[in-house]
Design a protein around this motif. Structure first.
Motif, PDB file in Angstrom:
ATOM      1  N   TYR A 109       0.790  -1.231  -0.100  1.00  0.00           N
ATOM      2  CA  TYR A 109       0.048  -0.019  -0.011  1.00  0.00           C
ATOM      3  C   TYR A 109       1.021   1.276   0.060  1.00  0.00           C
ATOM      4  N   LEU A 110       1.875   1.261   0.714  1.00  0.00           N
ATOM      5  CA  LEU A 110       2.801   2.389   0.699  1.00  0.00           C
ATOM      6  C   LEU A 110       3.372   2.580  -0.723  1.00  0.00           C
ATOM      7  N   GLY A 111       3.853   1.295  -1.416  1.00  0.00           N
ATOM      8  CA  GLY A 111       4.259   1.502  -2.756  1.00  0.00           C
ATOM      9  C   GLY A 111       3.128   2.036  -3.873  1.00  0.00           C
ATOM     10  N   TYR A 112       2.139   1.406  -3.661  1.00  0.00           N
ATOM     11  CA  TYR A 112       0.968   1.776  -4.523  1.00  0.00           C
ATOM     12  C   TYR A 112       0.688   3.469  -4.244  1.00  0.00           C
ATOM     13  N   SER A 113       0.783   3.751  -3.107  1.00  0.00           N
ATOM     14  CA  SER A 113       0.463   5.287  -2.662  1.00  0.00           C
ATOM     15  C   SER A 113       1.547   6.174  -3.085  1.00  0.00           C
ATOM     16  N   ALA A 115       4.717   7.949  -5.276  1.00  0.00           N
ATOM     17  CA  ALA A 115       5.344   8.453  -6.607  1.00  0.00           C
ATOM     18  C   ALA A 115       6.214   7.385  -7.380  1.00  0.00           C
ATOM     19  N   ALA A 116       6.038   7.314  -8.680  1.00  0.00           N
ATOM     20  CA  ALA A 116       6.630   6.242  -9.561  1.00  0.00           C
ATOM     21  C   ALA A 116       8.142   5.849  -9.154  1.00  0.00           C
ATOM     22  N   GLU A 117       8.884   6.895  -8.894  1.00  0.00           N
ATOM     23  CA  GLU A 117      10.343   6.482  -8.514  1.00  0.00           C
ATOM     24  C   GLU A 117      10.548   5.943  -7.122  1.00  0.00           C
ATOM     25  N   ASN A 118       9.570   5.966  -6.218  1.00  0.00           N
ATOM     26  CA  ASN A 118       9.789   5.462  -5.077  1.00  0.00           C
ATOM     27  C   ASN A 118       9.081   3.911  -5.039  1.00  0.00           C
ATOM     28  N   LYS A 119       8.135   3.674  -5.842  1.00  0.00           N
ATOM     29  CA  LYS A 119       7.463   2.530  -5.663  1.00  0.00           C
ATOM     30  C   LYS A 119       8.198   1.124  -5.395  1.00  0.00           C
ATOM     31  N   LYS A 120       9.574   0.997  -6.346  1.00  0.00           N
ATOM     32  CA  LYS A 120      10.132  -0.300  -6.319  1.00  0.00           C
ATOM     33  C   LYS A 120      10.716  -0.762  -5.048  1.00  0.00           C
ATOM     34  N   LYS A 121      11.066   0.360  -4.107  1.00  0.00           N
ATOM     35  CA  LYS A 121      11.696   0.009  -2.765  1.00  0.00           C
ATOM     36  C   LYS A 121      10.663  -0.692  -1.828  1.00  0.00           C
ATOM     37  N   PHE A 122       9.383  -0.364  -2.001  1.00  0.00           N
ATOM     38  CA  PHE A 122       8.368  -0.686  -1.000  1.00  0.00           C
ATOM     39  C   PHE A 122       7.943  -2.040  -1.686  1.00  0.00           C
ATOM     40  N   TYR A 123       7.785  -2.298  -3.033  1.00  0.00           N
ATOM     41  CA  TYR A 123       7.245  -3.472  -3.575  1.00  0.00           C
ATOM     42  C   TYR A 123       8.329  -4.729  -3.669  1.00  0.00           C
ATOM     43  N   ASN A 164       4.433  -2.747 -12.493  1.00  0.00           N
ATOM     44  CA  ASN A 164       5.183  -1.720 -11.400  1.00  0.00           C
ATOM     45  C   ASN A 164       5.704  -2.764 -10.434  1.00  0.00           C
ATOM     46  N   LEU A 165       4.925  -3.840 -10.172  1.00  0.00           N
ATOM     47  CA  LEU A 165       5.018  -4.864  -9.032  1.00  0.00           C
ATOM     48  C   LEU A 165       6.454  -5.697  -9.065  1.00  0.00           C
ATOM     49  N   GLU A 166       7.103  -5.415 -10.194  1.00  0.00           N
ATOM     50  CA  GLU A 166       8.379  -6.249 -10.430  1.00  0.00           C
ATOM     51  C   GLU A 166       8.270  -7.643 -10.156  1.00  0.00           C
TER      52      GLU A 166
END
Length: 488
Positions: A109-113, A115-123, A164-166
């Motif tokens: 949920y943190l990744g989904y919420s 910005a695009a550049e920060n998604k990967k580290k959460f996913y 984006n979920l890698e």
């Protein structure tokens, strides 16, 4: 593990134990090392600490999505939910697994919420936490995130987020983490261990389960009690969300996806225990807090709070009159007088609050009166009830009889695992499974046979009189007797 030094393949009663991976038992051994031995404190911390961390995570998540006040309320609701509290002070692995499952969902949920550049580290963290939860209790650790996340994205009509979920890299992270233990464990345990672990314990529990078989509606019957005192507020929240389904915020859609998908999934699996639903309790707590928030903000009708409040307070107040005077030889009503007083007084105060339209105070009133019960039961009733439940006194007598030369030690139709009894005995007793073998066993000399009271009471009256005449009957709490010819 501690005795044999085999940390990869657990054994129980001399047999390979394939029911669960070994990592939870590593935590127990670590606590044993910290405390210098096993104790209630040492082993229960493996549940208590994860329980506290889940409550803190719920508070933080609710604070991010609502505000500090309703984040705090979310945490309090979770902590006072009867079954969540009870499992936090019970030696089981479910809270530890649940902590990692909820962390995986929070990471998504943190990744989904973000910005695009920060998604990967959460996913990427999703797959790490899924692996950790799988290490604790097997496939249930990855199944919940695996079904909740796609359902939520489908509801959001945002299937593009799958890119984006890698998924490929995530699968590699998850697989590599699992194989770090699984490969050496299978090499050490052999093909029998591999079959039991990968086939029987995975698929055997899903379809036509060999353990804990329950009907599909089982959780519909039990959840109202395990989630007390918040069950009816949660049901009210569901009704409100359904009526406002086209206007729901994204976070509430995620909570509903999390709760309902998991509930339905475990209802369809043939093997059922109430503990399997523990990972949805934080979602239920935040949904209940959301209902209070919407009512306070005058977005939801006051009746969404009034009706469940009346039902809950009435249920508790009336229930206090049905608490038995005595149970298993314990003066239960006297021990729970603070609970009875608080529930009756709380119901009266609740009616006054409702009459004066102080709806925002209802949640804290329920928290206070149920906390009185949880603390009252924990400090006054839990210990005597534990003494009526434990097999330890009977096991210690069997051990003493064995050391005195009684060689024929057995248990009759023991509901628990005879190996669990062996933890106290330091040897594995025989198990007598039917009445015919029971009578045959009694024909031997120098015997000690443990029988559960419920089985003893089911015997024919003439047989009981004959046994009482020829043998000594030793009684232990309300649950066990030992039949022996040693002192006769």
């Amino acid at each position: 593990m501690h005795d044999t030094g085999n940390w990869l393949v657990p054994h129980f009663g001399g047999e390979i134990y394939s029911h669960k991976p070994p990592f939870y038992f590593w935590f127990l051994n670590f606590n044993r090392f910290l405390f210098g031995g096993y104790s209630v404190t040492a082993v229960v911390l493996a549940s208590l600490i994860p329980g506290i961390l889940i409550a803190l995570l719920t508070f933080y998540w609710g604070s991010l999505s609502f505000n500090l006040k309703y984040g705090f309320l979310s945490g309090l609701i979770l902590m006072t939910a009867f079954y969540f509290f009870a499992l936090s002070i019970t030696v089981r692995m479910d809270h530890l697994m649940g902590l990692f499952i909820i962390s995986a969902l929070f990471s998504f949920y943190l990744g989904y919420s973000s910005a695009a550049e920060n998604k990967k580290k959460f996913y990427y963290l999703i797959y790490v936490f899924m692996a950790l939860s799988t290490w604790i209790k097997g496939p249930a650790g990855f199944l919940i995130p695996l079904i909740v996340i796609p359902v939520f994205l489908l509801i959001q009509k945002d299937t593009g987020e799958f890119k984006n979920l890698e998924l490929k890299k995530g699968a590699l992270i998850f697989t590599a983490a699992i194989l770090l233990w699984l490969v050496p464990a299978l090499l050490k345990g052999g093909k029998d261990y591999a079959y039991e672990l990968l086939i029987v314990q995975t698929f055997g529990r899903t379809v036509n389960s060999f353990a804990h078989q329950r009907p599909v509606y089982y959780y519909l019957e039990t959840f109202s009690f395990t989630f007390l005192p918040w069950s009816f507020f949660l049901y009210s929240a569901f009704i409100y969300c359904f009526r406002k389904r086209k206007e729901l915020p994204r976070f509430i859609k995620f909570l509903l996806s999390w709760f309902i998908t998991t509930f339905l999934f475990f209802s369809l699996i043939s093997g059922k225990l109430d503990i399997y639903l523990l990972p949805i309790y934080p979602a239920g707590a935040m949904l209940a807090a959301y209902l209070f928030k919407e009512t306070a903000d005058k977005k939801a009708s006051k009746y969404y709070i009034i009706i469940p409040a009346v039902i809950t307070l009435g249920f508790l107040a009336l229930g206090s009159f049905f608490i038995p005077q005595e149970l298993n030889g314990i003066a239960l009503k006297n021990l729970l007088l603070p609970t009875i007083s608080s529930w009756i007084l709380g119901a009266l105060i609740g009616l006054i609050l409702l009459f004066k339209k102080k709806y925002s105070y209802i949640s804290y009133l329920v928290i206070i009166i149920f906390t009185v019960f949880l603390l009252n039961f924990s400090f006054s009733a839990a210990e005597p009830f534990s003494q009526t439940y434990t097999v330890k006194p009977a096991a210690e007598e069997l051990k003493e009889l064995n050391s005195d030369g009684i060689k024929h030690i057995a248990v009759y139709k023991y509901d628990g695992d005879s190996a669990a009894l062996g933890v106290y005995l330091d040897f594995w007793p025989d198990v007598v499974n039917n009445p015919a073998d029971f009578l045959t066993y009694l024909e031997q000399e120098e015997i000690a046979l443990m029988v559960e009271t419920k089985d003893w009471q089911s015997f024919d009256g003439q047989l009981v009189k004959k046994i009482e005449k020829e043998f000594e009957i030793l009684k232990f709490n309300q649950n066990y007797i030992i039949i022996t010819d040693y002192r006769k």
